[in-house]
Design a protein around this motif. Sequence first.
Motif, PDB file in Angstrom:
ATOM      1  N   GLU A  74       0.831  -1.209   0.000  1.00  0.00           N
ATOM      2  CA  GLU A  74       0.000   0.000   0.000  1.00  0.00           C
ATOM      3  C   GLU A  74       0.862   1.254   0.000  1.00  0.00           C
ATOM      4  O   GLU A  74       0.521   2.257  -0.627  1.00  0.00           O
ATOM      5  N   HIS A  75       1.996   1.193   0.695  1.00  0.00           N
ATOM      6  CA  HIS A  75       2.912   2.341   0.721  1.00  0.00           C
ATOM      7  C   HIS A  75       3.507   2.585  -0.665  1.00  0.00           C
ATOM      8  O   HIS A  75       3.697   3.738  -1.073  1.00  0.00           O
ATOM      9  N   VAL A  76       3.822   1.493  -1.390  1.00  0.00           N
ATOM     10  CA  VAL A  76       4.337   1.651  -2.756  1.00  0.00           C
ATOM     11  C   VAL A  76       3.299   2.355  -3.626  1.00  0.00           C
ATOM     12  O   VAL A  76       3.610   3.300  -4.362  1.00  0.00           O
ATOM     13  N   SER A  77       2.048   1.920  -3.526  1.00  0.00           N
ATOM     14  CA  SER A  77       0.977   2.556  -4.319  1.00  0.00           C
ATOM     15  C   SER A  77       0.796   4.013  -3.917  1.00  0.00           C
ATOM     16  O   SER A  77       0.588   4.888  -4.772  1.00  0.00           O
ATOM     17  N   LEU A  78       0.856   4.268  -2.609  1.00  0.00           N
ATOM     18  CA  LEU A  78       0.698   5.644  -2.133  1.00  0.00           C
ATOM     19  C   LEU A  78       1.802   6.541  -2.688  1.00  0.00           C
ATOM     20  O   LEU A  78       1.535   7.665  -3.135  1.00  0.00           O
ATOM     21  N   MET A  79       3.043   6.073  -2.664  1.00  0.00           N
ATOM     22  CA  MET A  79       4.156   6.884  -3.156  1.00  0.00           C
ATOM     23  C   MET A  79       4.050   7.100  -4.663  1.00  0.00           C
ATOM     24  O   MET A  79       4.367   8.187  -5.168  1.00  0.00           O
ATOM     25  N   GLN A  80       3.596   6.080  -5.391  1.00  0.00           N
ATOM     26  CA  GLN A  80       3.400   6.267  -6.833  1.00  0.00           C
ATOM     27  C   GLN A  80       2.313   7.312  -7.101  1.00  0.00           C
ATOM     28  O   GLN A  80       2.430   8.135  -8.012  1.00  0.00           O
ATOM     29  N   SER A  81       1.258   7.269  -6.270  1.00  0.00           N
ATOM     30  CA  SER A  81       0.207   8.273  -6.407  1.00  0.00           C
ATOM     31  C   SER A  81       0.726   9.661  -6.070  1.00  0.00           C
ATOM     32  O   SER A  81       0.383  10.647  -6.744  1.00  0.00           O
ATOM     33  N   LEU A  82       1.574   9.758  -5.034  1.00  0.00           N
ATOM     34  CA  LEU A  82       2.156  11.049  -4.668  1.00  0.00           C
ATOM     35  C   LEU A  82       3.004  11.603  -5.806  1.00  0.00           C
ATOM     36  O   LEU A  82       2.942  12.801  -6.129  1.00  0.00           O
ATOM     37  N   ILE A  83       3.809  10.764  -6.431  1.00  0.00           N
ATOM     38  CA  ILE A  83       4.639  11.218  -7.550  1.00  0.00           C
ATOM     39  C   ILE A  83       3.760  11.746  -8.682  1.00  0.00           C
ATOM     40  O   ILE A  83       4.067  12.770  -9.310  1.00  0.00           O
ATOM     41  N   GLU A  84       2.642  11.070  -8.932  1.00  0.00           N
ATOM     42  CA  GLU A  84       1.725  11.529  -9.973  1.00  0.00           C
ATOM     43  C   GLU A  84       1.122  12.892  -9.613  1.00  0.00           C
ATOM     44  O   GLU A  84       0.990  13.776 -10.471  1.00  0.00           O
ATOM     45  N   GLN A  85       0.756  13.057  -8.335  1.00  0.00           N
ATOM     46  CA  GLN A  85       0.191  14.348  -7.922  1.00  0.00           C
ATOM     47  C   GLN A  85       1.207  15.470  -8.069  1.00  0.00           C
ATOM     48  O   GLN A  85       0.882  16.562  -8.530  1.00  0.00           O
ATOM     49  N   ILE A  86       2.449  15.199  -7.657  1.00  0.00           N
ATOM     50  CA  ILE A  86       3.490  16.228  -7.796  1.00  0.00           C
ATOM     51  C   ILE A  86       3.758  16.514  -9.260  1.00  0.00           C
ATOM     52  O   ILE A  86       3.940  17.671  -9.666  1.00  0.00           O
ATOM     53  N   ARG A  87       3.758  15.480 -10.074  1.00  0.00           N
ATOM     54  CA  ARG A  87       3.996  15.643 -11.509  1.00  0.00           C
ATOM     55  C   ARG A  87       2.911  16.533 -12.129  1.00  0.00           C
ATOM     56  O   ARG A  87       3.175  17.278 -13.083  1.00  0.00           O
ATOM     57  N   GLY A  88       1.719  16.463 -11.589  1.00  0.00           N
ATOM     58  CA  GLY A  88       0.631  17.283 -12.121  1.00  0.00           C
ATOM     59  C   GLY A  88       0.504  18.643 -11.465  1.00  0.00           C
ATOM     60  O   GLY A  88      -0.397  19.417 -11.792  1.00  0.00           O
ATOM     61  N   THR A  89       1.405  18.942 -10.534  1.00  0.00           N
ATOM     62  CA  THR A  89       1.350  20.222  -9.822  1.00  0.00           C
ATOM     63  C   THR A  89       1.983  21.333 -10.656  1.00  0.00           C
ATOM     64  O   THR A  89       3.060  21.155 -11.220  1.00  0.00           O
ATOM     65  N   ILE A  90       1.315  22.454 -10.731  1.00  0.00           N
ATOM     66  CA  ILE A  90       1.837  23.625 -11.435  1.00  0.00           C
ATOM     67  C   ILE A  90       2.077  24.724 -10.404  1.00  0.00           C
ATOM     68  O   ILE A  90       1.175  25.085  -9.643  1.00  0.00           O
ATOM     69  N   VAL A  91       3.295  25.236 -10.381  1.00  0.00           N
ATOM     70  CA  VAL A  91       3.638  26.338  -9.489  1.00  0.00           C
ATOM     71  C   VAL A  91       3.566  27.634 -10.284  1.00  0.00           C
ATOM     72  O   VAL A  91       4.275  27.806 -11.273  1.00  0.00           O
ATOM     73  N   ASP A  92       2.690  28.520  -9.856  1.00  0.00           N
ATOM     74  CA  ASP A  92       2.515  29.806 -10.533  1.00  0.00           C
ATOM     75  C   ASP A  92       3.389  30.845  -9.843  1.00  0.00           C
ATOM     76  O   ASP A  92       3.120  31.272  -8.737  1.00  0.00           O
ATOM     77  N   TYR A  93       4.462  31.238 -10.507  1.00  0.00           N
ATOM     78  CA  TYR A  93       5.380  32.219  -9.940  1.00  0.00           C
ATOM     79  C   TYR A  93       5.507  33.401 -10.899  1.00  0.00           C
ATOM     80  O   TYR A  93       6.058  33.265 -11.999  1.00  0.00           O
ATOM     81  N   ASN A  94       4.956  34.546 -10.486  1.00  0.00           N
ATOM     82  CA  ASN A  94       5.026  35.772 -11.298  1.00  0.00           C
ATOM     83  C   ASN A  94       4.578  35.533 -12.733  1.00  0.00           C
ATOM     84  O   ASN A  94       5.196  35.997 -13.694  1.00  0.00           O
ATOM     85  N   GLY A  95       3.483  34.785 -12.866  1.00  0.00           N
ATOM     86  CA  GLY A  95       2.947  34.533 -14.200  1.00  0.00           C
ATOM     87  C   GLY A  95       3.584  33.367 -14.920  1.00  0.00           C
ATOM     88  O   GLY A  95       3.114  32.971 -15.988  1.00  0.00           O
ATOM     89  N   GLN A  96       4.654  32.799 -14.356  1.00  0.00           N
ATOM     90  CA  GLN A  96       5.312  31.644 -14.960  1.00  0.00           C
ATOM     91  C   GLN A  96       4.656  30.366 -14.438  1.00  0.00           C
ATOM     92  O   GLN A  96       4.508  30.183 -13.231  1.00  0.00           O
ATOM     93  N   GLN A  97       4.281  29.468 -15.341  1.00  0.00           N
ATOM     94  CA  GLN A  97       3.696  28.194 -14.971  1.00  0.00           C
ATOM     95  C   GLN A  97       4.808  27.148 -14.938  1.00  0.00           C
ATOM     96  O   GLN A  97       5.314  26.728 -15.981  1.00  0.00           O
ATOM     97  N   LEU A  98       5.208  26.747 -13.744  1.00  0.00           N
ATOM     98  CA  LEU A  98       6.371  25.889 -13.572  1.00  0.00           C
ATOM     99  C   LEU A  98       5.950  24.483 -13.144  1.00  0.00           C
ATOM    100  O   LEU A  98       5.119  24.323 -12.251  1.00  0.00           O
ATOM    101  N   SER A  99       6.509  23.485 -13.806  1.00  0.00           N
ATOM    102  CA  SER A  99       6.241  22.088 -13.475  1.00  0.00           C
ATOM    103  C   SER A  99       7.298  21.577 -12.499  1.00  0.00           C
ATOM    104  O   SER A  99       8.456  21.997 -12.542  1.00  0.00           O
TER     105      SER A  99
END
Length: 436
Positions: free
Chosen positions: A363-388
């Motif tokens: 379950e921990h392996v699945s959780l960490m894989q899910s976390l990596i996917e969430q981070i991969r889909g995260t966009i950081v908006d910094y001064n109008g720049q969309q950063l992956s």
Amino acid sequence: MQRRTTGISHTLTKMTVLPLLLFGIVTTIFSLYWVSSSLESEVHNELKSLAGSAIETLDLLYPGDYAMYSNPDEILVVKGDTILNTQSTYAVVDKLKEQTDIDYTIFYGGMRILTTLYDNSGQRLIGTEANPAIVKDVIDHQTPSFYSNVDIFGQPYLCYYTPLYNSDGSCIGMFAAIVPARRVRQLTLKASLPILILAFVAIIIASLWAYRRSHEFVSALQKTEQTFQKVSKGLLSNTVPPDLLARKDEFGSMSHSLVDMQASLRLLIEQDALTGLANRRFGQQKLDQLITNTSGTNKRFSLAMGDIDFFKKFNDTYGHDCGDLVLQTVSQTMRECTKDHGYCIRWGGEEFLIVLTQGSYDEHVSLMQSLIEQIRGTIVDYNGQQLSVTMTFGLIDAAGYSSSDEMVKVVDTLLYYGKENGRNRLVIPDQEENTN
């Protein structure tokens, strides 16, 4: 209350003789001196502890050595890559003061470069010099020192000074934790008031009731002193006896203030100031305790180590504010994803530990894989720049490991393998062996 005091004074005059009155005066003077000395000692210990915590916080926020640069227009003092005498760093010490209600000052040599103290016109006491005698004691002799009556621009303070060192061992200045003397005097008067009342009551009635009252107040004072001693040794949870908190007098007020102080200290000592996660020191303690608690039992947990991929480019390309935002965003994602399964630790820089205590290893392996996917889909908006952002993790089952150092070494090896073989992935021991 005033009528009671007047009645006691009148009765005391009629019922006591000079020797008993003198005994009461001597007892009162001794009590005041003892309370004052005890509080001053506790202030010393508190300031010493807070100074150490504040220095650790600054070292975490601004790693590196101190240095001074000057030009015709200004003098700049830096720590690592950060200029200390700027508005942003003032905010850090102001936040420390807000959390602890203690003033702080950093000296480069004998000159104040960063402080929460202000003069009568509302200007920070930046660029002013410390007392030469203190500079000699603390910097020249490299001796941490406590002073109970330091005059700072006409105001008396209790101050704890400790030397500041660079990585080469050179003493470049000092750090001060400061509390106004009037506050300690007020605490002394408040703590002494029950003792003064007790002394007069004992003189008036000279009975068992007075003795019992005396025992009650002395016991409360001793518990308060013992509580301060526990706090000075770093015990910050459940150290205030419930009966002290329930009191409606000055002891109760002091006890509630101590609880608030403990909460502030826990934030400084246990929490990473930037991300809100557990800091390395506290996280290491929790991990060691978890290993001890699960040793010899059927309880299992997993340990993951993660690193933000290409983190340096955020700082180099967009600046450290962008890097801080990336760290905060990633930390929030990790916290939300793992909150029902364990906890996260900022291990250092862009590196994190995740301790998973709920569920199986699969379950921990699945959780960490899910976390990596969430981070991969995260966009950081910094001064109008969309950063992956992406992260690489290593994950192990903690079973079979006897120490946190051993576990961290193994999971760090997995993380390093992932960084060298594509990043943006989860590496577990079987994957590494199969790939090799």
